[in-house]
Design a protein around this motif. Structure first.
Motif, PDB file in Angstrom:
ATOM      1  N   ARG A   1      14.848  -5.663  25.328  1.00 35.22           N
ATOM      2  CA  ARG A   1      14.497  -6.871  26.455  1.00 35.22           C
ATOM      3  C   ARG A   1      14.955  -6.830  27.808  1.00 35.22           C
ATOM      4  NH1 ARG A   1      16.865 -11.457  21.697  1.00 35.22           N
ATOM      5  NH2 ARG A   1      14.901 -11.124  20.553  1.00 35.22           N
ATOM      6  N   GLN A   2      16.136  -6.143  28.110  1.00 35.50           N
ATOM      7  CA  GLN A   2      16.056  -6.193  29.254  1.00 35.50           C
ATOM      8  C   GLN A   2      15.283  -4.664  30.571  1.00 35.50           C
ATOM      9  OE1 GLN A   2      20.366  -5.406  30.124  1.00 35.50           O
ATOM     10  NE2 GLN A   2      20.913  -6.211  28.306  1.00 35.50           N
ATOM     11  N   GLN A   3      15.051  -3.586  29.093  1.00 36.04           N
ATOM     12  CA  GLN A   3      14.155  -2.714  30.021  1.00 36.04           C
ATOM     13  C   GLN A   3      15.016  -1.698  30.717  1.00 36.04           C
ATOM     14  OE1 GLN A   3       9.819  -2.307  29.722  1.00 36.04           O
ATOM     15  NE2 GLN A   3      10.958  -2.720  28.369  1.00 36.04           N
ATOM     16  N   ALA A   4      15.692  -1.577  29.784  1.00 34.38           N
ATOM     17  CA  ALA A   4      17.007  -0.582  30.229  1.00 34.38           C
ATOM     18  C   ALA A   4      17.533   0.390  29.544  1.00 34.38           C
ATOM     19  CB  ALA A   4      18.143  -1.632  30.962  1.00 34.38           C
ATOM     20  N   VAL A   5      18.198   1.247  30.508  1.00 35.59           N
ATOM     21  CA  VAL A   5      18.772   2.621  29.711  1.00 35.59           C
ATOM     22  C   VAL A   5      20.511   2.466  29.513  1.00 35.59           C
ATOM     23  CG1 VAL A   5      19.381   4.894  28.383  1.00 35.59           C
ATOM     24  CG2 VAL A   5      16.753   3.530  29.088  1.00 35.59           C
ATOM     25  N   PHE A   6      21.143   2.297  28.501  1.00 33.13           N
ATOM     26  CA  PHE A   6      22.587   2.288  28.518  1.00 33.13           C
ATOM     27  C   PHE A   6      22.667   3.179  27.995  1.00 33.13           C
ATOM     28  CE2 PHE A   6      21.774  -2.340  28.961  1.00 33.13           C
ATOM     29  CZ  PHE A   6      22.399  -2.783  30.088  1.00 33.13           C
ATOM     30  N   TRP A   7      23.784   4.661  28.791  1.00 36.66           N
ATOM     31  CA  TRP A   7      25.066   5.822  27.933  1.00 36.66           C
ATOM     32  C   TRP A   7      26.701   5.084  28.531  1.00 36.66           C
ATOM     33  CZ3 TRP A   7      20.870  10.378  28.198  1.00 36.66           C
ATOM     34  CH2 TRP A   7      22.000  11.611  27.632  1.00 36.66           C
ATOM     35  N   PHE A   8      26.793   5.770  27.295  1.00 37.92           N
ATOM     36  CA  PHE A   8      28.310   5.700  27.665  1.00 37.92           C
ATOM     37  C   PHE A   8      28.989   7.121  26.986  1.00 37.92           C
ATOM     38  CE2 PHE A   8      26.602   1.290  25.919  1.00 37.92           C
ATOM     39  CZ  PHE A   8      26.604   0.440  27.428  1.00 37.92           C
ATOM     40  N   VAL A   9      30.152   7.347  27.813  1.00 42.86           N
ATOM     41  CA  VAL A   9      30.568   8.322  27.209  1.00 42.86           C
ATOM     42  C   VAL A   9      32.475   7.919  27.356  1.00 42.86           C
ATOM     43  CG1 VAL A   9      31.519  10.632  28.357  1.00 42.86           C
ATOM     44  CG2 VAL A   9      28.784   9.529  28.935  1.00 42.86           C
ATOM     45  N   ASN A  10      32.551   9.076  25.749  1.00 40.80           N
ATOM     46  CA  ASN A  10      33.850   8.322  25.362  1.00 40.80           C
ATOM     47  C   ASN A  10      35.164   9.121  26.495  1.00 40.80           C
ATOM     48  OD1 ASN A  10      36.116   7.834  23.418  1.00 40.80           O
ATOM     49  ND2 ASN A  10      34.913   7.756  22.115  1.00 40.80           N
TER      50      ASN A  10
ATOM     51  N   TRP B   1      19.046  16.163  29.952  1.00 43.06           N
ATOM     52  CA  TRP B   1      18.767  15.576  30.807  1.00 43.06           C
ATOM     53  C   TRP B   1      17.391  14.477  30.441  1.00 43.06           C
ATOM     54  CZ3 TRP B   1      17.625  18.830  35.833  1.00 43.06           C
ATOM     55  CH2 TRP B   1      19.100  19.101  36.383  1.00 43.06           C
ATOM     56  N   LEU B   2      17.839  12.706  30.843  1.00 41.37           N
ATOM     57  CA  LEU B   2      16.739  12.091  30.632  1.00 41.37           C
ATOM     58  C   LEU B   2      16.862  10.801  31.632  1.00 41.37           C
ATOM     59  CD1 LEU B   2      15.189  10.214  28.220  1.00 41.37           C
ATOM     60  CD2 LEU B   2      17.839   8.913  28.396  1.00 41.37           C
ATOM     61  N   ASP B   3      15.378  10.778  31.932  1.00 45.23           N
ATOM     62  CA  ASP B   3      14.666   9.778  33.665  1.00 45.23           C
ATOM     63  C   ASP B   3      14.447   8.765  31.934  1.00 45.23           C
ATOM     64  OD1 ASP B   3      13.077   8.239  34.377  1.00 45.23           O
ATOM     65  OD2 ASP B   3      11.886  10.150  35.547  1.00 45.23           O
ATOM     66  N   PRO B   4      15.381   7.874  32.320  1.00 39.51           N
ATOM     67  CA  PRO B   4      15.180   6.572  31.958  1.00 39.51           C
ATOM     68  C   PRO B   4      13.906   5.740  31.938  1.00 39.51           C
ATOM     69  CG  PRO B   4      17.029   6.158  33.434  1.00 39.51           C
ATOM     70  CD  PRO B   4      16.848   7.569  33.803  1.00 39.51           C
TER      71      PRO B   4
ATOM     72  N   ALA C   1      22.115  10.891  41.071  1.00 38.91           N
ATOM     73  CA  ALA C   1      21.370  10.332  42.421  1.00 38.91           C
ATOM     74  C   ALA C   1      19.799  10.362  42.113  1.00 38.91           C
ATOM     75  CB  ALA C   1      21.750  10.619  43.695  1.00 38.91           C
ATOM     76  N   ASP C   2      19.334  11.490  41.401  1.00 39.88           N
ATOM     77  CA  ASP C   2      18.404  11.732  41.495  1.00 39.88           C
ATOM     78  C   ASP C   2      17.529  10.667  40.172  1.00 39.88           C
ATOM     79  OD1 ASP C   2      19.125  12.545  39.095  1.00 39.88           O
ATOM     80  OD2 ASP C   2      18.647  14.712  39.544  1.00 39.88           O
ATOM     81  N   GLY C   3      18.567   9.581  40.002  1.00 42.03           N
ATOM     82  CA  GLY C   3      18.094   8.888  38.885  1.00 42.03           C
ATOM     83  C   GLY C   3      17.739   9.576  37.592  1.00 42.03           C
ATOM     84  N   ILE C   4      18.694  10.344  36.768  1.00 38.72           N
ATOM     85  CA  ILE C   4      19.056  11.188  35.844  1.00 38.72           C
ATOM     86  C   ILE C   4      19.523  11.189  35.081  1.00 38.72           C
ATOM     87  CG2 ILE C   4      17.926  13.167  34.471  1.00 38.72           C
ATOM     88  CD1 ILE C   4      15.259  12.013  35.920  1.00 38.72           C
ATOM     89  N   PHE C   5      19.629  10.699  33.758  1.00 33.79           N
ATOM     90  CA  PHE C   5      20.981  10.786  33.250  1.00 33.79           C
ATOM     91  C   PHE C   5      20.940  12.369  32.695  1.00 33.79           C
ATOM     92  CE2 PHE C   5      20.273   6.101  31.839  1.00 33.79           C
ATOM     93  CZ  PHE C   5      21.423   6.007  32.521  1.00 33.79           C
ATOM     94  N   HIS C   6      22.735  12.934  32.666  1.00 29.39           N
ATOM     95  CA  HIS C   6      22.330  14.073  32.437  1.00 29.39           C
ATOM     96  C   HIS C   6      23.778  13.806  31.307  1.00 29.39           C
ATOM     97  CE1 HIS C   6      20.767  15.628  36.177  1.00 29.39           C
ATOM     98  NE2 HIS C   6      20.504  14.795  36.749  1.00 29.39           N
ATOM     99  N   SER C   7      23.826  14.334  29.989  1.00 30.41           N
ATOM    100  CA  SER C   7      24.487  14.315  29.084  1.00 30.41           C
ATOM    101  C   SER C   7      25.648  15.094  29.661  1.00 30.41           C
ATOM    102  CB  SER C   7      24.146  15.150  27.753  1.00 30.41           C
ATOM    103  OG  SER C   7      25.599  15.359  26.764  1.00 30.41           O
ATOM    104  N   GLU C   8      27.038  14.302  28.877  1.00 33.08           N
ATOM    105  CA  GLU C   8      28.018  15.738  29.582  1.00 33.08           C
ATOM    106  C   GLU C   8      28.645  16.271  28.321  1.00 33.08           C
ATOM    107  OE1 GLU C   8      31.420  12.991  30.779  1.00 33.08           O
ATOM    108  OE2 GLU C   8      29.855  11.616  32.415  1.00 33.08           O
ATOM    109  N   PHE C   9      28.230  16.461  27.089  1.00 39.08           N
ATOM    110  CA  PHE C   9      28.612  16.608  26.366  1.00 39.08           C
ATOM    111  C   PHE C   9      27.322  18.013  25.649  1.00 39.08           C
ATOM    112  CE2 PHE C   9      29.613  18.180  22.013  1.00 39.08           C
ATOM    113  CZ  PHE C   9      30.637  17.336  21.558  1.00 39.08           C
TER     114      PHE C   9
END
Length: 193
Positions: free
Chosen positions: A110-119, A144-147, A131-139
């Protein structure tokens, strides 16, 4: 009976699984699960849209029960949310957080968004794209994900960004560590026999 799912959910879920399976194919020692019951505790048995785990023999935190269910917290849980957006971003998020899930990804249609949470220290902190607009998993190094590509269903861009992550020295080292962990575990089992 579970709620009916609309076409955008199925399409986004399919792309999400495609992305995770591509990572699994290049990372020995990890496994992807689709809509699999996951026993987190006595009162918590969610069925995430997708999860990525490190195999137990490679040091992962999940186990398989005698009756073939996943038990424990997956390292990464992914949910596609439309009508369940509030649930996925609040109570389900708290449940995964308490269980020790390392990373939690929500595709909010609905929001057309991707949320990524890290514990971090038992609490989920929202991760922002770099800065490149990419999510980089910490674990999971190299995951890598381009949302924007995921939301726009741009399969080529999704694959291209993942390939960049898979080519990093961090991913190559991670895959080697998992392989070495599996070999060490096999050696321990042979010694115990």
């Amino acid at each position: 009976m579970s709620a009916a799912l609309r076409r955008p959910h199925g399409r986004s879920s399919g792309l999400l699984l495609h992305w995770l399976v591509a990572y699994e194919g290049e990372t020995p020692g990890v496994e992807v699960y689709d809509n699999t019951t996951t026993i987190l505790g006595e009162d918590s048995e969610p069925q995430p849209d997708a999860c990525l785990i490190i195999q137990p023999e490679c040091g992962g935190q999940m186990r398989v029960t005698e009756d073939d269910y996943l038990h424990g917290a997956p390292e990464l849980v992914c949910e596609v949310a439309s009508s369940t957006e509030s649930y996925d971003l609040h109570s389900k998020k708290r449940d995964y957080e308490r269980a020790g899930v390392r990373e939690y990804l929500v595709i909010a249609l609905r929001q057309q968004a991707v949320f990524w949470f890290v514990n971090r220290d038992g609490k989920f902190a929202e991760k922002r794209p770099d800065a490149d607009g990419i999510f980089h998993s910490e674990f999971f190094p190299g995951l890598w994900l381009d949302p924007a590509a995921l939301i726009q269903r741009d399969v080529r861009r999704l694959q291209a960004v993942l390939r960049m992550g898979l080519a990093t020295p961090e991913h190559i080292d991670f895959a080697a560590q998992l392989t070495a962990g599996r070999a060490a575990g096999a050696g321990d089992n042979a010694t115990a026999s």
